[in-house]
Design a protein around this motif. Structure first.
Motif, PDB file in Angstrom:
ATOM      1  N   GLN A 213       0.824  -1.218   0.000  1.00 42.70           N
ATOM      2  CA  GLN A 213       0.000   0.000   0.000  1.00 42.70           C
ATOM      3  C   GLN A 213       0.855   1.263   0.000  1.00 42.70           C
ATOM      4  OE1 GLN A 213      -2.336   0.802   3.564  1.00 42.70           O
ATOM      5  NE2 GLN A 213      -4.028   1.612   2.336  1.00 42.70           N
ATOM      6  N   ARG A 214       1.907   1.255   0.833  1.00 45.30           N
ATOM      7  CA  ARG A 214       2.807   2.419   0.868  1.00 45.30           C
ATOM      8  C   ARG A 214       3.558   2.573  -0.450  1.00 45.30           C
ATOM      9  NH1 ARG A 214       6.831   2.651   5.649  1.00 45.30           N
ATOM     10  NH2 ARG A 214       6.541   4.905   5.710  1.00 45.30           N
ATOM     11  N   LEU A 215       3.979   1.458  -1.048  1.00 43.97           N
ATOM     12  CA  LEU A 215       4.683   1.528  -2.327  1.00 43.97           C
ATOM     13  C   LEU A 215       3.776   2.068  -3.428  1.00 43.97           C
ATOM     14  CD1 LEU A 215       6.896  -1.690  -2.542  1.00 43.97           C
ATOM     15  CD2 LEU A 215       7.652   0.695  -2.539  1.00 43.97           C
ATOM     16  N   PRO A 244      -2.343  20.903   2.510  1.00 46.51           N
ATOM     17  CA  PRO A 244      -2.689  20.134   3.712  1.00 46.51           C
ATOM     18  C   PRO A 244      -1.973  18.783   3.774  1.00 46.51           C
ATOM     19  CG  PRO A 244      -4.651  21.138   2.775  1.00 46.51           C
ATOM     20  CD  PRO A 244      -3.562  21.352   1.789  1.00 46.51           C
ATOM     21  N   LEU A 245      -1.876  18.110   2.631  1.00 41.11           N
ATOM     22  CA  LEU A 245      -1.189  16.819   2.577  1.00 41.11           C
ATOM     23  C   LEU A 245       0.289  17.000   2.910  1.00 41.11           C
ATOM     24  CD1 LEU A 245      -1.023  13.777   1.688  1.00 41.11           C
ATOM     25  CD2 LEU A 245      -0.460  14.645  -0.593  1.00 41.11           C
ATOM     26  N   THR A 259      14.515  17.884  -3.449  1.00 42.68           N
ATOM     27  CA  THR A 259      15.102  18.193  -2.140  1.00 42.68           C
ATOM     28  C   THR A 259      14.498  17.352  -1.018  1.00 42.68           C
ATOM     29  OG1 THR A 259      13.515  19.949  -1.595  1.00 42.68           O
ATOM     30  CG2 THR A 259      15.455  20.569  -2.900  1.00 42.68           C
ATOM     31  N   VAL A 260      13.545  16.480  -1.359  1.00 45.68           N
ATOM     32  CA  VAL A 260      12.864  15.658  -0.344  1.00 45.68           C
ATOM     33  C   VAL A 260      13.441  14.247  -0.374  1.00 45.68           C
ATOM     34  CG1 VAL A 260      10.646  14.752   0.448  1.00 45.68           C
ATOM     35  CG2 VAL A 260      10.772  17.032  -0.602  1.00 45.68           C
ATOM     36  N   ASP A 261      13.917  13.778   0.771  1.00 44.21           N
ATOM     37  CA  ASP A 261      14.551  12.463   0.814  1.00 44.21           C
ATOM     38  C   ASP A 261      13.523  11.335   0.870  1.00 44.21           C
ATOM     39  OD1 ASP A 261      13.624  12.468   3.442  1.00 44.21           O
ATOM     40  OD2 ASP A 261      15.620  12.666   4.351  1.00 44.21           O
ATOM     41  N   VAL A 262      14.021  10.104   0.921  1.00 40.63           N
ATOM     42  CA  VAL A 262      13.140   8.934   0.909  1.00 40.63           C
ATOM     43  C   VAL A 262      12.184   8.953   2.094  1.00 40.63           C
ATOM     44  CG1 VAL A 262      13.071   6.418   1.090  1.00 40.63           C
ATOM     45  CG2 VAL A 262      14.776   7.511  -0.381  1.00 40.63           C
ATOM     46  N   ASP A 263      12.698   9.260   3.288  1.00 40.22           N
ATOM     47  CA  ASP A 263      11.831   9.280   4.469  1.00 40.22           C
ATOM     48  C   ASP A 263      10.731  10.334   4.326  1.00 40.22           C
ATOM     49  OD1 ASP A 263      13.186   7.228   5.673  1.00 40.22           O
ATOM     50  OD2 ASP A 263      14.486   8.525   6.864  1.00 40.22           O
ATOM     51  N   GLY A 264      11.068  11.463   3.722  1.00 41.66           N
ATOM     52  CA  GLY A 264      10.071  12.501   3.502  1.00 41.66           C
ATOM     53  C   GLY A 264       8.961  12.036   2.579  1.00 41.66           C
ATOM     54  N   PHE A 265       9.320  11.359   1.506  1.00 42.46           N
ATOM     55  CA  PHE A 265       8.300  10.854   0.587  1.00 42.46           C
ATOM     56  C   PHE A 265       7.485   9.725   1.222  1.00 42.46           C
ATOM     57  CE2 PHE A 265      10.084  13.230  -2.963  1.00 42.46           C
ATOM     58  CZ  PHE A 265       8.931  13.509  -3.706  1.00 42.46           C
ATOM     59  N   LEU A 266       8.105   8.932   2.085  1.00 44.73           N
ATOM     60  CA  LEU A 266       7.343   7.894   2.776  1.00 44.73           C
ATOM     61  C   LEU A 266       6.347   8.524   3.753  1.00 44.73           C
ATOM     62  CD1 LEU A 266      10.090   5.184   3.369  1.00 44.73           C
ATOM     63  CD2 LEU A 266       8.064   4.990   1.893  1.00 44.73           C
ATOM     64  N   ARG A 267       6.714   9.631   4.374  1.00 52.59           N
ATOM     65  CA  ARG A 267       5.748  10.336   5.227  1.00 52.59           C
ATOM     66  C   ARG A 267       4.601  10.903   4.382  1.00 52.59           C
ATOM     67  NH1 ARG A 267      10.416  12.671   7.373  1.00 52.59           N
ATOM     68  NH2 ARG A 267       9.797  14.771   6.700  1.00 52.59           N
ATOM     69  N   ALA A 269       3.522   9.518   1.685  1.00 57.58           N
ATOM     70  CA  ALA A 269       2.713   8.351   1.353  1.00 57.58           C
ATOM     71  C   ALA A 269       1.764   8.010   2.504  1.00 57.58           C
ATOM     72  CB  ALA A 269       3.599   7.165   1.025  1.00 57.58           C
ATOM     73  N   ASP A 270       2.299   8.029   3.735  1.00 59.16           N
ATOM     74  CA  ASP A 270       1.455   7.739   4.897  1.00 59.16           C
ATOM     75  C   ASP A 270       0.343   8.765   5.056  1.00 59.16           C
ATOM     76  OD1 ASP A 270       3.000   5.515   5.483  1.00 59.16           O
ATOM     77  OD2 ASP A 270       4.286   6.594   6.896  1.00 59.16           O
ATOM     78  N   ALA A 271       0.678  10.041   4.828  1.00 61.36           N
ATOM     79  CA  ALA A 271      -0.339  11.100   4.948  1.00 61.36           C
ATOM     80  C   ALA A 271      -1.399  10.929   3.884  1.00 61.36           C
ATOM     81  CB  ALA A 271       0.328  12.465   4.837  1.00 61.36           C
ATOM     82  N   TRP A 272      -0.997  10.546   2.673  1.00 59.82           N
ATOM     83  CA  TRP A 272      -1.962  10.368   1.579  1.00 59.82           C
ATOM     84  C   TRP A 272      -2.875   9.188   1.865  1.00 59.82           C
ATOM     85  CZ3 TRP A 272      -2.567   6.855  -2.708  1.00 59.82           C
ATOM     86  CH2 TRP A 272      -3.401   7.341  -3.722  1.00 59.82           C
TER      87      TRP A 272
END
Length: 278
Positions: A213-215, A244-245, A259-267, A269-272
């Protein structure tokens, strides 16, 4: 006949009248010193099970078989059937399994029979990226992947955040794997020589690999963010939730995707995912 008594690859190609097909992105790697080095860097040994895509005349296949590994070779080009069948016979019963199919639609779990397996390939240039994404996000879970790409693609896989090559491919690869370049291969090593240099990338799964789901969310978000990479996130991600997202993920809406790292994009994904669950 055994592996040690096989004719040189150039002789085998000439005997069968085989030339590389541009339409298939074929460039043959005939130097056994190089293919043996790739097999060694892949850390393949006796008893391992390996999927190889695009074996062509079997240069890398020979090197993998010499380690004692069991190899499942997936080849789309039927012209190589006689040459690869000779190799399978020389390797002995059960050592080399040939699957003449399109690797993009092949079922790796079925091919490998439920065993843990590795992917080691000199990937055809025209399908390398698509195959990597399939293996990173699909149901098959290789123990490791040691794969040759055009050098530009390899750089995109291992690129750090804020580097010119950093983008969707780096994010998906690094969210699921530890990725590093382990070997450069010059164009002159291939027959025919391509117009670009190549590199071998080794990927091993991260223990905290994201869920399916996160992927899925990560793929959608990176497609939007890097589809308009010069825009701020608040603009590029507006269709998916906008400011907001982005703020829910603890990111700056004025930041740009690179400028957004992997952890940032995973966050993100979680917010979405959380946003859609409301």
């Amino acid at each position: 006949m055994s592996l040690t008594h096989l004719p040189p690859l150039r002789e085998a190609l000439a005997e069968h009248g085989l030339l590389a097909k541009k339409a298939f992105g074929q460039h043959f790697l005939l130097d056994l010193n190089i293919t043996r080095k790739i097999a060694r860097l892949a850390e393949i040994g006796a008893g391992d099970c390996v999927i190889e895509v695009g074996p062509g005349p079997g240069g890398l296949t020979r090197a993998l078989l010499e380690t004692g590994a069991r190899v499942i070779a997936v080849e789309k080009d039927q012209r190589f059937r006689p040459l690869l069948e000779d190799l399978a016979q020389a390797a002995g019963p059960g050592a080399l399994t040939l699957e003449f199919a399109d690797a993009l639609i092949a079922d790796e779990d079925a091919l490998i029979g439920g065993h843990a397996g590795h992917a080691v390939s000199n990937l055809p240039y025209n399908v390398g990226t698509a195959l990597l994404i399939k293996w990173l996000t699909g149901s098959w879970r290789p123990v490791s992947m040691t794969l040759m790409f055009q050098k530009e693609v390899a750089q995109r896989i291992v690129a750090p955040v804020d580097a010119p090559a950093y983008g969707r491919l780096a994010l998906i690869a690094q969210a699921t794997s530890q990725a590093r370049t382990i070997m450069d291969v010059p164009a002159r090593a291939f027959t025919p020589p391509p117009k670009v240099e190549s590199a071998v990338v080794r990927l091993t799964p991260r223990p905290d690999r994201p869920s399916a789901q996160r992927l899925d969310a990560l793929q959608k978000l990176t497609a939007a963010a890097f589809g308009q990479r010069r825009k701020m996130l608040r603009a590029s991600l507006k269709p998916l939730g906008g400011e907001p997202l982005i703020e829910a993920a603890g990111l700056d809406p004025q930041a740009r995707a690179e400028t957004v790292d992997v952890d940032g994009f995973l966050r993100l994904a979680d917010a979405w995912i959380a946003q859609r669950a409301r």
